[in-house]
Design a protein around this motif. Sequence first.
Motif, PDB file in Angstrom:
ATOM      1  N   TRP A 143       0.833  -1.211   0.000  1.00 18.53           N
ATOM      2  CA  TRP A 143       0.000   0.000   0.000  1.00 18.53           C
ATOM      3  C   TRP A 143       0.867   1.259   0.000  1.00 18.53           C
ATOM      4  CZ3 TRP A 143      -0.538   3.723   3.947  1.00 18.53           C
ATOM      5  CH2 TRP A 143      -1.555   4.662   3.737  1.00 18.53           C
ATOM      6  N   LEU A 144       1.955   1.246   0.772  1.00 20.35           N
ATOM      7  CA  LEU A 144       2.850   2.402   0.831  1.00 20.35           C
ATOM      8  C   LEU A 144       3.450   2.713  -0.537  1.00 20.35           C
ATOM      9  CD1 LEU A 144       4.825   1.899   4.170  1.00 20.35           C
ATOM     10  CD2 LEU A 144       3.215   3.737   3.629  1.00 20.35           C
ATOM     11  N   VAL A 145       3.910   1.670  -1.225  1.00 20.40           N
ATOM     12  CA  VAL A 145       4.535   1.878  -2.534  1.00 20.40           C
ATOM     13  C   VAL A 145       3.495   2.313  -3.560  1.00 20.40           C
ATOM     14  CG1 VAL A 145       5.922   0.833  -4.379  1.00 20.40           C
ATOM     15  CG2 VAL A 145       6.381   0.239  -2.005  1.00 20.40           C
ATOM     16  N   LEU A 146       2.267   1.801  -3.449  1.00 16.90           N
ATOM     17  CA  LEU A 146       1.193   2.238  -4.348  1.00 16.90           C
ATOM     18  C   LEU A 146       0.869   3.722  -4.159  1.00 16.90           C
ATOM     19  CD1 LEU A 146      -1.436  -0.667  -4.411  1.00 16.90           C
ATOM     20  CD2 LEU A 146       0.094   0.060  -6.250  1.00 16.90           C
ATOM     21  N   ARG A 147       1.153   4.249  -2.976  1.00 13.51           N
ATOM     22  CA  ARG A 147       0.944   5.672  -2.727  1.00 13.51           C
ATOM     23  C   ARG A 147       1.972   6.533  -3.454  1.00 13.51           C
ATOM     24  NH1 ARG A 147      -3.456   7.733  -1.084  1.00 13.51           N
ATOM     25  NH2 ARG A 147      -2.351   9.400   0.017  1.00 13.51           N
ATOM     26  N   GLY A 148       2.955   5.883  -4.044  1.00 14.72           N
ATOM     27  CA  GLY A 148       3.994   6.598  -4.781  1.00 14.72           C
ATOM     28  C   GLY A 148       5.370   6.232  -4.268  1.00 14.72           C
ATOM     29  N   VAL A 149       6.313   6.073  -5.177  1.00 22.89           N
ATOM     30  CA  VAL A 149       7.672   5.701  -4.808  1.00 22.89           C
ATOM     31  C   VAL A 149       8.296   6.762  -3.908  1.00 22.89           C
ATOM     32  CG1 VAL A 149      10.011   5.287  -5.714  1.00 22.89           C
ATOM     33  CG2 VAL A 149       8.030   4.243  -6.831  1.00 22.89           C
ATOM     34  N   GLN A 150       7.953   8.030  -4.151  1.00 22.63           N
ATOM     35  CA  GLN A 150       8.494   9.113  -3.327  1.00 22.63           C
ATOM     36  C   GLN A 150       8.058   8.963  -1.868  1.00 22.63           C
ATOM     37  OE1 GLN A 150      10.662  11.436  -3.686  1.00 22.63           O
ATOM     38  NE2 GLN A 150      10.302  12.481  -1.736  1.00 22.63           N
ATOM     39  N   THR A 151       6.776   8.619  -1.646  1.00 20.09           N
ATOM     40  CA  THR A 151       6.277   8.416  -0.283  1.00 20.09           C
ATOM     41  C   THR A 151       7.020   7.277   0.401  1.00 20.09           C
ATOM     42  OG1 THR A 151       4.082   9.173  -0.943  1.00 20.09           O
ATOM     43  CG2 THR A 151       4.221   7.882   1.085  1.00 20.09           C
ATOM     44  N   ALA A 152       7.151   6.149  -0.312  1.00 23.32           N
ATOM     45  CA  ALA A 152       7.856   4.993   0.243  1.00 23.32           C
ATOM     46  C   ALA A 152       9.321   5.321   0.514  1.00 23.32           C
ATOM     47  CB  ALA A 152       7.748   3.808  -0.714  1.00 23.32           C
ATOM     48  N   ALA A 153       9.944   6.083  -0.377  1.00 16.33           N
ATOM     49  CA  ALA A 153      11.354   6.436  -0.212  1.00 16.33           C
ATOM     50  C   ALA A 153      11.544   7.363   0.995  1.00 16.33           C
ATOM     51  CB  ALA A 153      11.881   7.108  -1.473  1.00 16.33           C
ATOM     52  N   SER A 154      10.584   8.240   1.259  1.00 15.79           N
ATOM     53  CA  SER A 154      10.669   9.122   2.424  1.00 15.79           C
ATOM     54  C   SER A 154      10.609   8.315   3.715  1.00 15.79           C
ATOM     55  CB  SER A 154       9.527  10.145   2.401  1.00 15.79           C
ATOM     56  OG  SER A 154       9.602  10.959   1.247  1.00 15.79           O
ATOM     57  N   ILE A 155       9.717   7.322   3.764  1.00 15.11           N
ATOM     58  CA  ILE A 155       9.628   6.447   4.936  1.00 15.11           C
ATOM     59  C   ILE A 155      10.899   5.628   5.069  1.00 15.11           C
ATOM     60  CG2 ILE A 155       8.372   4.481   5.920  1.00 15.11           C
ATOM     61  CD1 ILE A 155       5.856   5.655   4.559  1.00 15.11           C
ATOM     62  N   ASN A 156      11.450   5.197   3.932  1.00 14.25           N
ATOM     63  CA  ASN A 156      12.698   4.439   3.954  1.00 14.25           C
ATOM     64  C   ASN A 156      13.842   5.277   4.513  1.00 14.25           C
ATOM     65  OD1 ASN A 156      14.469   2.134   3.064  1.00 14.25           O
ATOM     66  ND2 ASN A 156      15.343   3.777   1.831  1.00 14.25           N
ATOM     67  N   LEU A 157      13.835   6.580   4.225  1.00 17.18           N
ATOM     68  CA  LEU A 157      14.872   7.475   4.767  1.00 17.18           C
ATOM     69  C   LEU A 157      14.822   7.469   6.289  1.00 17.18           C
ATOM     70  CD1 LEU A 157      17.086   9.590   4.367  1.00 17.18           C
ATOM     71  CD2 LEU A 157      15.303  11.316   4.066  1.00 17.18           C
ATOM     72  N   LEU A 158      13.606   7.511   6.865  1.00 15.90           N
ATOM     73  CA  LEU A 158      13.449   7.461   8.320  1.00 15.90           C
ATOM     74  C   LEU A 158      13.904   6.113   8.873  1.00 15.90           C
ATOM     75  CD1 LEU A 158       9.949   9.187   8.723  1.00 15.90           C
ATOM     76  CD2 LEU A 158      12.208  10.178   9.202  1.00 15.90           C
ATOM     77  N   ALA A 159      13.559   5.023   8.157  1.00 18.70           N
ATOM     78  CA  ALA A 159      13.964   3.684   8.590  1.00 18.70           C
ATOM     79  C   ALA A 159      15.479   3.530   8.566  1.00 18.70           C
ATOM     80  CB  ALA A 159      13.311   2.623   7.703  1.00 18.70           C
ATOM     81  N   THR A 160      16.114   4.138   7.564  1.00 14.68           N
ATOM     82  CA  THR A 160      17.577   4.073   7.468  1.00 14.68           C
ATOM     83  C   THR A 160      18.219   4.780   8.657  1.00 14.68           C
ATOM     84  OG1 THR A 160      17.440   4.049   5.048  1.00 14.68           O
ATOM     85  CG2 THR A 160      19.573   4.598   6.017  1.00 14.68           C
ATOM     86  N   LEU A 161      17.697   5.950   9.003  1.00 15.14           N
ATOM     87  CA  LEU A 161      18.213   6.672  10.178  1.00 15.14           C
ATOM     88  C   LEU A 161      17.960   5.850  11.447  1.00 15.14           C
ATOM     89  CD1 LEU A 161      16.995  10.297   9.284  1.00 15.14           C
ATOM     90  CD2 LEU A 161      19.329   9.392   9.130  1.00 15.14           C
ATOM     91  N   GLY A 162      16.801   5.177  11.485  1.00 10.87           N
ATOM     92  CA  GLY A 162      16.462   4.355  12.637  1.00 10.87           C
ATOM     93  C   GLY A 162      17.402   3.182  12.823  1.00 10.87           C
ATOM     94  N   LYS A 163      17.809   2.558  11.734  1.00 13.05           N
ATOM     95  CA  LYS A 163      18.704   1.412  11.862  1.00 13.05           C
ATOM     96  C   LYS A 163      20.127   1.842  12.196  1.00 13.05           C
ATOM     97  CE  LYS A 163      18.218  -0.151   7.634  1.00 13.05           C
ATOM     98  NZ  LYS A 163      18.340  -1.057   6.477  1.00 13.05           N
ATOM     99  N   LEU A 164      20.499   3.081  11.840  1.00 16.91           N
ATOM    100  CA  LEU A 164      21.849   3.559  12.130  1.00 16.91           C
ATOM    101  C   LEU A 164      22.027   3.900  13.616  1.00 16.91           C
ATOM    102  CD1 LEU A 164      22.566   5.810   9.013  1.00 16.91           C
ATOM    103  CD2 LEU A 164      23.525   3.555   9.518  1.00 16.91           C
ATOM    104  N   VAL A 165      20.913   4.104  14.342  1.00 12.33           N
ATOM    105  CA  VAL A 165      21.006   4.445  15.769  1.00 12.33           C
ATOM    106  C   VAL A 165      21.622   3.304  16.584  1.00 12.33           C
ATOM    107  CG1 VAL A 165      19.677   4.989  17.849  1.00 12.33           C
ATOM    108  CG2 VAL A 165      19.187   6.175  15.702  1.00 12.33           C
ATOM    109  N   PRO A 166      21.064   2.064  16.539  1.00 14.76           N
ATOM    110  CA  PRO A 166      21.697   0.984  17.322  1.00 14.76           C
ATOM    111  C   PRO A 166      23.095   0.647  16.820  1.00 14.76           C
ATOM    112  CG  PRO A 166      19.938   0.114  15.935  1.00 14.76           C
ATOM    113  CD  PRO A 166      19.835   1.594  15.878  1.00 14.76           C
ATOM    114  N   LEU A 167      23.317   0.737  15.501  1.00 15.77           N
ATOM    115  CA  LEU A 167      24.652   0.468  14.968  1.00 15.77           C
ATOM    116  C   LEU A 167      25.645   1.519  15.457  1.00 15.77           C
ATOM    117  CD1 LEU A 167      23.776  -0.533  11.279  1.00 15.77           C
ATOM    118  CD2 LEU A 167      24.591  -2.044  13.091  1.00 15.77           C
ATOM    119  N   GLY A 168      25.213   2.785  15.443  1.00 13.79           N
ATOM    120  CA  GLY A 168      26.078   3.859  15.933  1.00 13.79           C
ATOM    121  C   GLY A 168      26.364   3.719  17.414  1.00 13.79           C
ATOM    122  N   LEU A 169      25.338   3.336  18.192  1.00 17.60           N
ATOM    123  CA  LEU A 169      25.512   3.131  19.630  1.00 17.60           C
ATOM    124  C   LEU A 169      26.519   2.013  19.889  1.00 17.60           C
ATOM    125  CD1 LEU A 169      24.649   3.701  22.561  1.00 17.60           C
ATOM    126  CD2 LEU A 169      22.800   2.020  22.243  1.00 17.60           C
TER     127      LEU A 169
END
Length: 463
Positions: A143-169
Amino acid sequence: MDKKLGLSALTALVLSSMLGAGVFSLPQNMAAVASPAALLIGWAITGAGILFLSLAMLLLTRLKPELDGGIFTYARDGFGELVGFSSAWGYWLCAVIANVSYLVIVFSALSFFTDSPGHVVFGDGNTWQAMLGASLLLWLVHWLVLRGVQTAASINLLATLGKLVPLGLFVVLAIFAFNLDRFRFDFTGVELGQPVWSQVKQTMLITLWVFIGVEGAVVVSARARNKRDVGKATLLAVLAALCVYLLVTLLSLGIVPRAELAEMRNPSMAGLMTRLIGSWGNAVIALGLVVSVCGAYLSWTIMAAEVPLIAAQQGAFPRSLSRQNRHNAPSASLWLTNGSVQVCLILIWLTNSDYNTLLTIASEMVLVPYFLVGAYLLKLVWGKGQARLTFVALGACLYGLWLLYASGPLHLLLSVILYAPGMLLFLFARRGGRARHALSIAERSAITLLLVGALPASWLLMR
């Protein structure tokens, strides 16, 4: 088609697709086969090779900006319609099976919070509860990708920052806990009973997979706001991922001795984190693993849907897959991709099966497109007095060949099983004179060999 993905979104797409579940098990995986000396050499070789490949992609986006879709279109433009289709089919199939593995891993990781010795909910990710949860996540991302690749990519940007937090810690804590004497102990791996070069070859089999996804920005290049950002994003993401992998593996050897690290249960970063911050370190890494895999899954869903779209627009896949919705999302190819993933999830639940062999074979299929990237660049610049470009092309080609060799020729031969149904789809897409060019004798012979070869390959796989 709207071109809305900027440099940050493209970089996050590539980085997220590379940083999946593997980084959390990397300390144990590496310590089991290699000493600190071998790791340093192995990462140097891999780092050089992956930089050659990413530079080749950067150069091709500058030399051939009109070729959208990268992996498929480079192979097609350089080596003909059959090779182009095979590249697209292999890449798409690899992405589908990888997405199934991501969904299984998510719920296997969640079992840390839900399961106990006497009460199994998600287990290894193949219970009915896990299958139901994976299906819900599958269609949420759909459903997210059907809303547009840009929308999905924006959420992916947040997820990428989220995964870097435990790795950075983990990296910060590991730097403070790092012990140089512990790192240097048995520096060349005498305890392993193998020479350093043999250990280096073993690391290649691991580093081989952690950079799969490097092509993410190239695959969605048709949706880039600025075509020049595609190559930049690829290079930035590769450098970032290389730094993460180096720090995680090398710092780990300064926290616990190599032999002890090699015996840790995966995800081994959880055990190390427990050493660093106490019992809740397990929960931090388990949660980080879930976020990381969800981000990687979102990235791979975008890439998996984009390849059939581009291939259909150019006549290699059935034209019906070129349909897009009002948000310019690749709706038809997305339904095909996620429908295939859903079928695989149901089969895993019904058979309670281990599909690791299939995953390994499918992963092999993405390595051929990697080699073709370097080969296409070499074809463009060979004999034209462009020494620097030729050097990069040769480096990318050699690294591509090395990947195919290191991963093992047996699985590459077995991949014929997965290519055979693709040949039938290729012929279907060309029916009624829809193809731009007639197949050559060599291409017809190759199709025949692939279809005939699927029978003995199937027998070999069952053996």
